[in-house]
Write an enzyme that holds these catalytic residues in place. Structure first.
Site, mmCIF file in Angstrom:
data_model
loop_
_atom_site.group_PDB
_atom_site.id
_atom_site.type_symbol
_atom_site.label_atom_id
_atom_site.label_comp_id
_atom_site.label_asym_id
_atom_site.label_seq_id
_atom_site.Cartn_x
_atom_site.Cartn_y
_atom_site.Cartn_z
ATOM 1 N N CYS A 145 -17.083 -7.754 18.604
ATOM 2 C CA CYS A 145 -17.078 -9.215 18.722
ATOM 3 C C CYS A 145 -18.336 -9.714 19.437
ATOM 4 O O CYS A 145 -18.478 -9.562 20.656
ATOM 5 C CB CYS A 145 -15.832 -9.718 19.427
ATOM 6 S SG CYS A 145 -15.626 -11.519 19.326
ATOM 7 N N GLY A 146 -19.233 -10.320 18.677
ATOM 8 C CA GLY A 146 -20.506 -10.764 19.245
ATOM 9 C C GLY A 146 -20.368 -11.919 20.207
ATOM 10 O O GLY A 146 -20.925 -11.894 21.315
ATOM 11 N N THR A 147 -19.612 -12.963 19.830
ATOM 12 C CA THR A 147 -19.433 -14.077 20.753
ATOM 13 C C THR A 147 -18.530 -13.665 21.915
ATOM 14 O O THR A 147 -18.681 -14.158 23.038
ATOM 15 C CB THR A 147 -18.860 -15.309 20.035
ATOM 16 O OG1 THR A 147 -17.665 -14.949 19.333
ATOM 17 C CG2 THR A 147 -19.868 -15.873 19.047
ATOM 18 N N CYS A 173 -20.286 -17.135 15.112
ATOM 19 C CA CYS A 173 -19.668 -15.819 14.917
ATOM 20 C C CYS A 173 -20.765 -14.762 15.038
ATOM 21 O O CYS A 173 -21.710 -14.750 14.238
ATOM 22 C CB CYS A 173 -18.994 -15.737 13.549
ATOM 23 S SG CYS A 173 -18.215 -14.150 13.207
ATOM 24 N N GLY A 174 -20.631 -13.885 16.035
ATOM 25 C CA GLY A 174 -21.667 -12.881 16.280
ATOM 26 C C GLY A 174 -21.702 -11.805 15.221
ATOM 27 O O GLY A 174 -22.764 -11.504 14.667
ATOM 28 N N HIS A 175 -20.541 -11.201 14.908
ATOM 29 C CA HIS A 175 -20.561 -10.153 13.886
ATOM 30 C C HIS A 175 -20.957 -10.753 12.538
ATOM 31 O O HIS A 175 -21.641 -10.105 11.737
ATOM 32 C CB HIS A 175 -19.189 -9.457 13.803
ATOM 33 C CG HIS A 175 -18.280 -10.005 12.753
ATOM 34 N ND1 HIS A 175 -17.349 -10.992 12.997
ATOM 35 C CD2 HIS A 175 -18.175 -9.722 11.421
ATOM 36 C CE1 HIS A 175 -16.708 -11.286 11.885
ATOM 37 N NE2 HIS A 175 -17.187 -10.529 10.915
ATOM 38 N N HIS A 191 -9.041 -16.726 20.993
ATOM 39 C CA HIS A 191 -9.379 -15.318 21.184
ATOM 40 C C HIS A 191 -8.908 -14.871 22.575
ATOM 41 O O HIS A 191 -9.140 -15.575 23.564
ATOM 42 C CB HIS A 191 -10.896 -15.084 21.098
ATOM 43 C CG HIS A 191 -11.518 -15.521 19.812
ATOM 44 N ND1 HIS A 191 -11.766 -16.846 19.512
ATOM 45 C CD2 HIS A 191 -11.969 -14.791 18.747
ATOM 46 C CE1 HIS A 191 -12.333 -16.916 18.316
ATOM 47 N NE2 HIS A 191 -12.463 -15.696 17.833
#
Length: 341
Positions: A262-264, A91-93, A225
């Site tokens: 959304c990082g990823t 999870c990026g964020h 997603h």
């Protein structure tokens, strides 16, 4: 005040999206790797996720992370990512939120102007550089796991919209990238329910007709997603990108929007654009969320994953601590694992 379980947390948000960082109470999850721990947690401890993420302690768009000792000697901390939809490989964020919490609570040795943190995640080692000024995290750049395009120019059949074109890319999770304009829905929060219903319908159709599977780890599968590109931010551009931000709405299973960019998802989007030949290495990519917040991405290296061409992305954003808490479970609570409405 009675309780038979207590969890210690530092709450934060990353460009609008919450990360509840669990600093104590979960214990050490069994497993030789963080992916093993994720597997064990999902099979035996998922009630902890539901307790912390679901109402009444959380909400339908809640997200979090459980800190763990690392399973590898080159990492500082292990992280298990949780949200209302389940346990994510990456999870990026959430990584940006975790790094901010680690710095601002002193849980890592802090150096200015940059503190480097190495996180052991289920998707692999993630290295994070935190820009620090007067002890505060002013920005976080994560070097994500290798990202790649699984398929271009796919079509999925939907009952409501007919055949819909999409690309499928991976940035730590799988993302279907779709033009919102193909659905005839305005990019406007006034139409959020229509956008949500469309994203979930496309997601379900993809998982039924062409469920994506990671080429190196078949336990990472399924599309949870859908990246709905706004008009002017084409899902499948044919020309080199300009400097304008790419706007999108990110629909996430089982029915929430990512408030952050959304990082990823930013990583997957960059991998897809690189495959299409419109985003070269070492070029800033500005990704804008449904609420107008931004991440800046950059591709820094080419590599391979499971025999597929891949890229190594970085993502830069910022998080803010919003509070600290102890979450208690009263033995008489009628909702010991929360509830979904």
């Amino acid at each position: 005040m009675r309780s038979d379980r207590v969890f210690h947390a530092v709450d934060s948000h990353t460009e609008g999206m919450p990360t509840r960082v669990i600093t104590g109470g979960a214990g050490v999850i069994p497993g030789a790797t963080m992916f093993d721990r994720r597997r064990h947690f999902m099979a035996h401890l998922d009630h902890i996720r539901r307790f912390l993420m679901n109402e009444p302690r959380g909400h339908s768009a809640m997200s979090g992370a459980i800190l763990q000792p690392p399973t590898r000697p080159d990492a500082d901390w292990g992280v298990l990512f949780i949200e209302t939809s389940g346990c994510l490989p990456m999870c990026g964020h959430g990584t940006i939120g975790v790094a901010t919490v680690l710095v601002e609570t002193g849980m890592v040795a802090v150096q200015e102007p940059v503190t480097t943190i190495r996180l052991d995640t289920p998707a692999g080692l993630v290295v994070v550089d935190v820009a620090v000024e007067a002890g505060a995290a002013r920005g976080v750049t994560l070097r994500n796991v290798p990202s790649f395009t699984l398929a271009l120019d796919r079509t999925v059949k939907t009952a409501a919209f007919g055949d819909i074109g999409y690309d499928m890319a991976f940035g730590g999770n799988f993302y279907a990238i779709v033009d919102l304009g193909d659905l005839g829905i305005p990019f406007d929060r006034a139409h959020k329910n229509r956008i949500m219903d469309a994203g979930l319908a496309i997601m379900a159709a993809i998982n039924e007709q062409a469920r994506p599977v990671h080429p190196g780890n078949p336990e990472i599968s399924g599309c949870h997603h859908v990246y709905l590109a706004a008009p002017g931010s084409d899902a499948r551009p044919q020309l080199p990108l300009g400097g304008a931000p790419f706007r999108h709405a990110m629909v996430i299973h089982p029915g929430m929007f990512d408030r952050s960019p959304c990082g990823t998802g930013t990583s997957a989007r960059m991998a897809q654009l690189h495959t299409r030949g419109v985003l070269p290495l070492h070029t800033d990519f500005r990704n804008e969320s449904f609420i107008g917040t931004h991440f800046t991405g950059r591709l820094v290296e080419e590599t391979t994953v499971g025999g597929l061409p891949a890229v190594v992305p970085t993502v830069t954003g910022r998080a803010w601590i919003t509070g600290t808490a102890q979450y208690l479970r009263d033995p008489d609570d009628p909702f010991p694992e929360g509830f979904e409405l």
